[in-house]
Design an enzyme around this catalytic site. Structure first.
Site, PDB file in Angstrom:
ATOM      1  N   GLU A  37       0.801  -1.224   0.000  1.00 23.29           N
ATOM      2  CA  GLU A  37       0.000   0.000   0.000  1.00 23.29           C
ATOM      3  C   GLU A  37       0.833   1.272   0.000  1.00 23.29           C
ATOM      4  O   GLU A  37       0.383   2.282  -0.484  1.00 23.29           O
ATOM      5  CB  GLU A  37      -0.931   0.040   1.224  1.00 23.29           C
ATOM      6  CG  GLU A  37      -2.114  -0.886   1.141  1.00 23.29           C
ATOM      7  CD  GLU A  37      -3.223  -0.391   0.235  1.00 23.29           C
ATOM      8  OE1 GLU A  37      -3.220   0.781  -0.192  1.00 23.29           O
ATOM      9  OE2 GLU A  37      -4.101  -1.201  -0.075  1.00 23.29           O
ATOM     10  N   ASP A  46      -7.896   8.402  -4.081  1.00 25.15           N
ATOM     11  CA  ASP A  46      -7.220   7.303  -4.782  1.00 25.15           C
ATOM     12  C   ASP A  46      -7.602   7.303  -6.263  1.00 25.15           C
ATOM     13  O   ASP A  46      -8.296   8.218  -6.731  1.00 25.15           O
ATOM     14  CB  ASP A  46      -7.501   5.960  -4.100  1.00 25.15           C
ATOM     15  CG  ASP A  46      -8.933   5.474  -4.266  1.00 25.15           C
ATOM     16  OD1 ASP A  46      -9.724   6.099  -5.016  1.00 25.15           O
ATOM     17  OD2 ASP A  46      -9.271   4.444  -3.645  1.00 25.15           O
TER      18      ASP A  46
END
Length: 167
Positions: A37, A46
């Site tokens: 991540e 995102d």
């Protein structure tokens, strides 16, 4: 892309801590910001426009404009992984290795429990086909209708760890 030796060693060291520890190391990496991540201490949107912070945490509790600390990020990740475990463990009806479970926690942390519960991957697990289930991870490389190299890399690493218990 193969898993880096540093990540492999960190995951192996986490095995005694169980599936949540394995998933946490996969997500954060050996250095705390070099896992699947990465980490961002300021909230951002995102690739599909979802407000996100830290190691991929999403939710209404994110405070835009706040700079999160490393400790806050690790606490959010731990809380999220406990939630993932509670969401998916009841659906896994067979015994699986902790490495497989840890890889699945990492996967579900990324794609969501709803997607997992209706997946061929889960069906294969419950049929006892661990290899077939782990191979299904390679199908989950799209976000927003587009295939992402980062997701391809992530799924290969998760698949590798998923299969460790079968070797």
């Amino acid at each position: 892309m193969a898993m880096s030796p540093a990540l492999r060693n960190s995951v192996m060291a986490a095995i005694s801590g169980g599936a949540i520890a394995i998933a946490s190391v996969l997500i954060t990496g050996p250095g705390g910001n070099d896992g699947l991540e990465g980490v961002r201490y300021k909230p951002y949107k995102d690739v599909v426009g979802v407000l996100t912070v830290c190691y991929g945490h999403t939710g209404k509790d994110i405070m835009p404009g706040k700079t999160y600390t490393e400790a806050e990020c690790k606490a959010l990740l731990n809380k999220d992984l406990i939630t993932v475990a509670r969401q998916i463990n009841p659906y896994i009806k067979v015994d699986i290795p902790e490495t497989t479970r840890g890889a699945l926690y990492s996967f579900v942390y990324n794609v969501g429990a709803g997607n997992f519960r209706t997946s061929t991957l889960l069906r294969k697990i419950n049929q006892g086909d661990i290899k077939g289930a782990c191979d299904q991870l390679r199908r989950w490389t799209y976000a927003g209708g587009k295939q992402w190299k980062g997701l391809m890399t992530r799924r290969e690493v998760e698949r590798d760890v998923c299969l460790w218990g079968k070797q």
